[in-house]
Design a protein around this motif. Structure first.
Motif, PDB file in Angstrom:
ATOM      1  N   ASP A 132       0.830  -1.202   0.000  1.00 42.80           N
ATOM      2  CA  ASP A 132       0.000   0.000   0.000  1.00 42.80           C
ATOM      3  C   ASP A 132       0.866   1.254   0.000  1.00 42.80           C
ATOM      4  O   ASP A 132       0.397   2.345   0.310  1.00 42.80           O
ATOM      5  CB  ASP A 132      -0.928   0.012   1.219  1.00 42.80           C
ATOM      6  CG  ASP A 132      -2.149  -0.867   1.013  1.00 42.80           C
ATOM      7  OD1 ASP A 132      -2.471  -1.153  -0.160  1.00 42.80           O
ATOM      8  OD2 ASP A 132      -2.773  -1.271   2.004  1.00 42.80           O
ATOM      9  N   LEU A 133       2.168   1.035  -0.291  1.00 44.00           N
ATOM     10  CA  LEU A 133       3.152   2.109  -0.398  1.00 44.00           C
ATOM     11  C   LEU A 133       3.446   2.799   0.934  1.00 44.00           C
ATOM     12  O   LEU A 133       3.910   3.936   0.969  1.00 44.00           O
ATOM     13  CB  LEU A 133       2.708   3.155  -1.440  1.00 44.00           C
ATOM     14  CG  LEU A 133       2.442   2.608  -2.859  1.00 44.00           C
ATOM     15  CD1 LEU A 133       2.062   3.734  -3.794  1.00 44.00           C
ATOM     16  CD2 LEU A 133       3.656   1.861  -3.383  1.00 44.00           C
ATOM     17  N   ASN A 134       3.174   2.107   2.048  1.00 39.08           N
ATOM     18  CA  ASN A 134       3.592   2.632   3.346  1.00 39.08           C
ATOM     19  C   ASN A 134       5.089   2.400   3.503  1.00 39.08           C
ATOM     20  O   ASN A 134       5.624   1.352   3.102  1.00 39.08           O
ATOM     21  CB  ASN A 134       2.824   1.956   4.479  1.00 39.08           C
ATOM     22  CG  ASN A 134       1.353   2.323   4.463  1.00 39.08           C
ATOM     23  OD1 ASN A 134       1.003   3.491   4.498  1.00 39.08           O
ATOM     24  ND2 ASN A 134       0.486   1.318   4.365  1.00 39.08           N
ATOM     25  N   ASN A 135       5.750   3.372   4.114  1.00 41.07           N
ATOM     26  CA  ASN A 135       7.202   3.306   4.287  1.00 41.07           C
ATOM     27  C   ASN A 135       7.501   3.954   5.637  1.00 41.07           C
ATOM     28  O   ASN A 135       7.696   5.168   5.726  1.00 41.07           O
ATOM     29  CB  ASN A 135       7.887   4.057   3.143  1.00 41.07           C
ATOM     30  CG  ASN A 135       9.375   3.739   3.073  1.00 41.07           C
ATOM     31  OD1 ASN A 135      10.024   3.551   4.094  1.00 41.07           O
ATOM     32  ND2 ASN A 135       9.911   3.688   1.861  1.00 41.07           N
ATOM     33  N   GLU A 136       7.481   3.132   6.702  1.00 37.23           N
ATOM     34  CA  GLU A 136       7.499   3.687   8.052  1.00 37.23           C
ATOM     35  C   GLU A 136       8.599   3.068   8.906  1.00 37.23           C
ATOM     36  O   GLU A 136       8.664   1.838   9.044  1.00 37.23           O
ATOM     37  CB  GLU A 136       6.136   3.450   8.731  1.00 37.23           C
ATOM     38  CG  GLU A 136       4.993   4.133   8.015  1.00 37.23           C
ATOM     39  CD  GLU A 136       3.625   3.679   8.502  1.00 37.23           C
ATOM     40  OE1 GLU A 136       2.693   4.489   8.502  1.00 37.23           O
ATOM     41  OE2 GLU A 136       3.509   2.497   8.873  1.00 37.23           O
ATOM     42  N   PRO A 137       9.449   3.893   9.520  1.00 36.54           N
ATOM     43  CA  PRO A 137      10.436   3.376  10.476  1.00 36.54           C
ATOM     44  C   PRO A 137       9.816   3.286  11.863  1.00 36.54           C
ATOM     45  O   PRO A 137       9.059   4.168  12.270  1.00 36.54           O
ATOM     46  CB  PRO A 137      11.537   4.445  10.428  1.00 36.54           C
ATOM     47  CG  PRO A 137      10.804   5.710  10.104  1.00 36.54           C
ATOM     48  CD  PRO A 137       9.613   5.329   9.261  1.00 36.54           C
ATOM     49  N   ALA A 138      10.098   2.207  12.566  1.00 39.44           N
ATOM     50  CA  ALA A 138       9.554   2.038  13.917  1.00 39.44           C
ATOM     51  C   ALA A 138      10.672   1.652  14.870  1.00 39.44           C
ATOM     52  O   ALA A 138      11.566   0.862  14.531  1.00 39.44           O
ATOM     53  CB  ALA A 138       8.465   0.974  13.926  1.00 39.44           C
ATOM     54  N   GLN A 139      10.608   2.200  16.079  1.00 39.36           N
ATOM     55  CA  GLN A 139      11.612   1.919  17.099  1.00 39.36           C
ATOM     56  C   GLN A 139      11.203   0.680  17.888  1.00 39.36           C
ATOM     57  O   GLN A 139      10.059   0.565  18.325  1.00 39.36           O
ATOM     58  CB  GLN A 139      11.747   3.112  18.042  1.00 39.36           C
ATOM     59  CG  GLN A 139      12.862   2.953  19.072  1.00 39.36           C
ATOM     60  CD  GLN A 139      12.912   4.130  20.029  1.00 39.36           C
ATOM     61  OE1 GLN A 139      11.940   4.395  20.740  1.00 39.36           O
ATOM     62  NE2 GLN A 139      14.040   4.836  20.038  1.00 39.36           N
ATOM     63  N   VAL A 140      12.123  -0.260  18.055  1.00 35.29           N
ATOM     64  CA  VAL A 140      11.851  -1.475  18.825  1.00 35.29           C
ATOM     65  C   VAL A 140      11.816  -1.109  20.313  1.00 35.29           C
ATOM     66  O   VAL A 140      12.799  -0.608  20.866  1.00 35.29           O
ATOM     67  CB  VAL A 140      12.905  -2.553  18.568  1.00 35.29           C
ATOM     68  CG1 VAL A 140      12.628  -3.785  19.429  1.00 35.29           C
ATOM     69  CG2 VAL A 140      12.916  -2.943  17.094  1.00 35.29           C
ATOM     70  N   THR A 141      10.660  -1.358  20.949  1.00 37.87           N
ATOM     71  CA  THR A 141      10.491  -1.011  22.368  1.00 37.87           C
ATOM     72  C   THR A 141      10.296  -2.237  23.248  1.00 37.87           C
ATOM     73  O   THR A 141      10.157  -2.105  24.459  1.00 37.87           O
ATOM     74  CB  THR A 141       9.285  -0.079  22.538  1.00 37.87           C
ATOM     75  OG1 THR A 141       8.138  -0.692  21.928  1.00 37.87           O
ATOM     76  CG2 THR A 141       9.535   1.266  21.882  1.00 37.87           C
ATOM     77  N   GLY A 142      10.284  -3.420  22.655  1.00 32.39           N
ATOM     78  CA  GLY A 142      10.100  -4.619  23.463  1.00 32.39           C
ATOM     79  C   GLY A 142      10.365  -5.891  22.695  1.00 32.39           C
ATOM     80  O   GLY A 142      10.296  -5.921  21.453  1.00 32.39           O
ATOM     81  N   VAL A 143      10.684  -6.937  23.430  1.00 30.24           N
ATOM     82  CA  VAL A 143      10.872  -8.278  22.874  1.00 30.24           C
ATOM     83  C   VAL A 143      10.025  -9.233  23.706  1.00 30.24           C
ATOM     84  O   VAL A 143      10.133  -9.249  24.935  1.00 30.24           O
ATOM     85  CB  VAL A 143      12.352  -8.710  22.912  1.00 30.24           C
ATOM     86  CG1 VAL A 143      12.498 -10.138  22.386  1.00 30.24           C
ATOM     87  CG2 VAL A 143      13.217  -7.753  22.113  1.00 30.24           C
ATOM     88  N   PHE A 144       9.157  -9.997  23.053  1.00 25.28           N
ATOM     89  CA  PHE A 144       8.307 -10.940  23.781  1.00 25.28           C
ATOM     90  C   PHE A 144       8.784 -12.372  23.549  1.00 25.28           C
ATOM     91  O   PHE A 144       9.414 -12.676  22.535  1.00 25.28           O
ATOM     92  CB  PHE A 144       6.831 -10.793  23.402  1.00 25.28           C
ATOM     93  CG  PHE A 144       6.528 -10.975  21.947  1.00 25.28           C
ATOM     94  CD1 PHE A 144       6.262 -12.234  21.411  1.00 25.28           C
ATOM     95  CD2 PHE A 144       6.494  -9.881  21.095  1.00 25.28           C
ATOM     96  CE1 PHE A 144       5.975 -12.397  20.077  1.00 25.28           C
ATOM     97  CE2 PHE A 144       6.203 -10.030  19.744  1.00 25.28           C
ATOM     98  CZ  PHE A 144       5.943 -11.286  19.237  1.00 25.28           C
ATOM     99  N   LYS A 145       8.475 -13.210  24.508  1.00 26.63           N
ATOM    100  CA  LYS A 145       8.854 -14.615  24.419  1.00 26.63           C
ATOM    101  C   LYS A 145       8.116 -15.257  23.253  1.00 26.63           C
ATOM    102  O   LYS A 145       6.942 -14.964  23.024  1.00 26.63           O
ATOM    103  CB  LYS A 145       8.509 -15.329  25.728  1.00 26.63           C
ATOM    104  CG  LYS A 145       9.134 -16.687  25.897  1.00 26.63           C
ATOM    105  CD  LYS A 145       8.848 -17.225  27.294  1.00 26.63           C
ATOM    106  CE  LYS A 145       9.511 -18.577  27.525  1.00 26.63           C
ATOM    107  NZ  LYS A 145      10.966 -18.513  27.444  1.00 26.63           N
ATOM    108  N   ASP A 146       8.822 -16.112  22.484  1.00 24.18           N
ATOM    109  CA  ASP A 146       8.186 -16.773  21.343  1.00 24.18           C
ATOM    110  C   ASP A 146       6.883 -17.440  21.767  1.00 24.18           C
ATOM    111  O   ASP A 146       6.824 -18.121  22.799  1.00 24.18           O
ATOM    112  CB  ASP A 146       9.122 -17.828  20.752  1.00 24.18           C
ATOM    113  CG  ASP A 146      10.334 -17.205  20.074  1.00 24.18           C
ATOM    114  OD1 ASP A 146      10.257 -16.031  19.670  1.00 24.18           O
ATOM    115  OD2 ASP A 146      11.376 -17.892  19.964  1.00 24.18           O
TER     116      ASP A 146
END
Length: 822
Positions: free
Chosen positions: A183-197
């Motif tokens: 859909d032509l979105n181009n967005e940078p996002a900051q990693v704020t968390g890691v969850f257990k698999d």
């Protein structure tokens, strides 16, 4: 006292090695089957068990009605539903919305800063999620705070697995991931968390979550599109209710909420009904449109549970049959024990200890068999069971119950029979099998083989239905078609994007093995529901109908080998006209009131979803199955789109397949640089809709074979014992001139009579059970008489082979050996 009972039991088992071994093997296989099925059933019923307070979490579903007809039942609803329920219903503690872009769009998420080169993955398990989602579900966080991780726009949380893939050994917190989609979105996002698999036993499978607030920041969308709108039903909504909330009373208030937020529904002839689905019920009891993953089946779980119990009972029947059949042989032992002072209670304890010892050996055997069979069982079920699965407390409780209940059920009746013999009658040698005991054993044999016939017949019917579904004409040819989703990384300039598609087509046409290329909004087997309200202009009949919508280009019909029944195909010969033209299927023509397909050609229709500009029907094509044969064919409609297709389908010749795929890959990378090349074959993709049925078929067949083996072990033991009891009679008959065939026929006749009775009983049972199973399919086979003939013949041959092996052995024995004591 107990040690004496145990020594006596050991001596008895050792003395009768053949029958003891048959009992242990039969019981061991039966228990192993039961335990494996228990593992499967336990897993299927454990979905979402890891979520704290799951009993208070519900998913909101949506039913859409038009002209009093249910046209859509979906797991998705409107963005405004969650906020509305929170505002209107005091029992709603919190809500969370999810937007399943990983399924709807082609999404690529990249770590641009990775070295030596960027790390990019196509993400199918990707969602936008409200900030309340992580706390509501209680997912375990390895890094970051679940309450705040998704509170801000352009933030993301990722699984442990993908943290390692994207960032190797680095700490991902604070790092940036770039999302690009078709859909032509181009967005940078900051990693704020890691969850257990996430474990396997969840219906919501995701590896990456972007904050829902990111959607709210998209200024180009219509006002309220993602916040509180009620115009696009493409969101999952979960609500957590206060403990003790009356869910039925809450559901009774939902229609008023719909009326308040969608006041124009009644005037349009539409009705929308919201419902609450318990989180724990979704996997086994929900089969809605737009499910995030393929769910299981409550019916399959019940069927498998019944099979497991059935086979276990067959194994216990074997023990009872052999124990009671050998009662005359052990009668003198009982008589002597009673003469020297043994009372009935002591004898019952003795025989129960023997049963307990046999069942204990069977339990150990079953555990050994389960460990051996586990890898094969994993292949059958598609579930990864490890040996640690056997260390769970419920598994060992089940083993203990199997041993206890099995010892009592299989040992109690034989012990009562054996302990009731009168010593005087026994020691005079006048004891004979009672008629009641013989009838019981015959009844048990009939039960065993009736079960075997049911299992054989069920297997034949299941595989006939699967074969029927996979080979029925779908209305289009999906064989030898490879499919690619449109590129996620593309120029935002329309002309440049269209040129890249033209380049792709041109490069594909250079490949000799490519015989067709087309683009469409969706493909057969894709569960997305694109439905449009269609109104026939100037009609005096029904105002509007709901039609499944798709798009096509000039080459769609030729690539999929569909038939043009009336009118014309989309064609470059009509420039400027195709944007306001549609092609419909036969059933759509009938639904709109035309008896003959050709009559609809030239009709003008209004389609609000297609910009509400009047469209002219220019052609009619044959009906086709967009989804599996579990559902009836839906009326369809195609709009024209040369460049707007989301799925690219390429028909190829299968010779030199590896070379052809390499050539298609080169064409892809030439046209869509930077996009990972990913493809699948359409026939395999379509048939994935039957994965539950195929899994059930494999499990049913495997356990049916094992059930028959157990039944044969019992029959083997009974026939061997019967032959040994009549060994002197056989010797006399041989001396008088009886042939091996005569003796074999004599010994087999009685057993075959029982098998024939079992077949008669099994026929209506098989028909009822399998007819119930078949009713889940809109298109299904009929159960022909030959199925019962085949099942009965197979069971008879198996029984005959089993009994004959012992009968022949007895018939060829030298009569001198059996009569020399006379």
């Amino acid at each position: 006292m107990f040690s004496n009972l145990l020594r006596t039991a050991f001596r008895s088992l050792k003395k009768n090695k053949f029958f003891s071994l048959l009992n242990i093997i039969g019981l061991g296989i039966g228990m192993a089957v039961f335990l494996l099925i228990a593992l499967y059933v336990k897993f299927e019923r454990s979905y979402e068990d890891f979520i704290p307070g799951k009993e208070n979490i519900y998913r909101v579903k949506l039913d859409s009605w038009l002209n009093n007809e249910l046209v859509l039942s979906t797991a998705e609803n409107y963005p405004g539903v969650g906020p509305a329920l929170k505002n209107e219903l005091p029992g709603v503690v919190s809500y969370a919305r999810l937007y399943n872009v990983g399924y709807k769009n082609n999404v690529i998420i990249t770590n641009k800063e990775a070295r030596p080169e960027p790390v990019a993955f196509k993400q199918k398990h990707f969602l936008y999620a409200d900030s309340a989602f992580l706390p509501m579900m209680g997912y375990a966080m390895v890094k970051g705070d679940a309450r705040t991780a998704l509170a801000r726009p352009l933030t993301a949380v990722i699984s442990e697995k993908y943290a390692a893939l994207y960032f190797k050994q680095e700490d991902p917190i604070g790092k940036t991931l770039l999302l690009q989609d078709d859909d032509l979105n181009n967005e940078p996002a900051q990693v704020t968390g890691v969850f257990k698999d996430l474990p396997e036993n969840t219906h919501l499978k995701f590896d990456v979550l972007f904050s829902y607030a990111t959607l709210l920041g998209r200024g180009s969308e219509a006002p309220g599109r993602y916040d509180n709108g009620w115009n696009r039903n493409d969101m999952y909504t979960f609500v957590r209710l206060a403990p003790g909330t009356d869910v039925r009373a809450m559901e009774a208030r939902l229609p008023a909420i719909v009326d308040k937020y969608e006041p124009g529904l009644k005037q349009s002839g539409r009705k929308e009904v919201l419902g609450l689905q318990p989180l724990a019920d979704i996997h086994l009891q929900s089969a809605l449109a737009e499910e995030p993953s393929e769910n299981g089946s409550e019916r399959t779980v019940l069927f498998m549970s019944a099979i497991g119990l059935f086979i276990l009972v067959i194994a216990w029947i074997n023990y009872i049959n052999l124990a009671t059949a050998r009662s005359v042989e052990r009668a003198k032992e009982v008589g002597v024990r009673k003469v020297v002072g043994a009372v009935k209670g002591q004898l019952i304890r003795q025989f129960l200890v023997e049963a307990a010892l046999v069942n204990l050996c069977a339990v150990v055997t079953s555990l050994f068999l389960v460990m051996i069979a586990l890898p094969y069982f994993n292949t059958l079920t598609g579930i990864t069971f490890t040996y640690t699965s056997l260390y769970q407390s419920w598994f060992w409780v089940t083993l203990l119950l199997l041993w206890t209940v099995g010892s009592l059920l299989s040992g109690l009746y034989p012990s009562l029979v054996l302990s009731s013999f009168k010593p005087i009658t026994v020691l005079k040698g006048k004891l004979q099998h009672s008629r009641r005991g013989i009838l019981l054993r015959q009844g048990l044999v009939v039960t065993q083989f009736a079960a075997s016939v049911v299992l054989i017949g069920g297997t034949l019917i299941i595989y006939r239905q699967l074969n029927y579904m996979m080979h029925l004409d779908l209305g289009m040819n999906i064989d030898q078609v490879m499919v690619m989703e449109r590129p996620a990384i593309a120029p935002d300039n329309t002309e440049a994007y269209n040129r890249s598609i033209d380049v792709f087509r041109a490069e594909l046409k250079k490949i000799p093995a490519v015989t067709g290329i087309t683009a469409s909004l969706t493909i057969p087997g894709k569960q997305r529901e694109f439905k449009a309200l269609v109104k026939r202009m100037g009609s005096t009949g029904r105002d509007s109908v709901v039609i499944r919508a798709n798009s096509m280009d000039y080459d769609f019909l030729a690539t999929f080998k569909m038939k043009l029944i009336a009118g014309r195909n989309f064609s470059p010969e009509f420039p400027g006209e195709e944007d306001n033209a549609v092609i419909v299927t036969e059933s759509t023509a009938r639904l709109l009131g035309f008896k003959e397909p050709a009559e609809i050609v030239g009709t003008v229709v209004s389609i609000p979803a297609f910009d509400d500009v009047p469209k002219t029907v220019v052609g009619v094509v044959n009906d086709y199955h967009q989804v599996s044969l579990k559902q009836t064919i839906a009326p369809g409609l195609f709009g024209f789109s040369k460049y707007g297709g989301e799925m690219y389908s390429v028909r190829i010749r299968m010779e030199n397949l590896a070379q052809t795929i390499a050539s298609v890959r080169k064409a892809w990378t030439t046209a869509f640089a930077g996009n990972p090349f990913d493809y699948f074959f359409l026939d395999e993709y379509f048939n994935q809709q039957y994965s539950n049925e195929r899994k059930f078929g494999k499990l049913f067949t495997t356990f049916a074979i094992l059930g028959i083996v157990i039944g044969c072990l019992g029959l083997l033991g009974l026939s061997a014992y019967t032959a040994s009891q009549r060994i002197k009679e056989i010797g006399i008959r041989k001396i008088l001139g009886a042939s091996v065939t005569d003796i074999t026929t004599m010994l087999s006749r009685d057993f075959l009579k029982l098998v024939l009775i079992a077949i008669v009983i099994a026929i209506p049972v098989t028909w009822f059970i399998m007819n119930t199973w078949l009713h889940a399919f809109a298109y299904r086979i009929t159960i022909g008489w030959w199925v019962f003939v085949a099942a009965g013949s197979i069971a008879s041959l198996i029984a005959l082979a089993t009994v004959s092996s012992q009968a022949i052995k007895a018939a060829i024995t030298n009569p001198v050996k059996s009569l020399r004591a006379e």
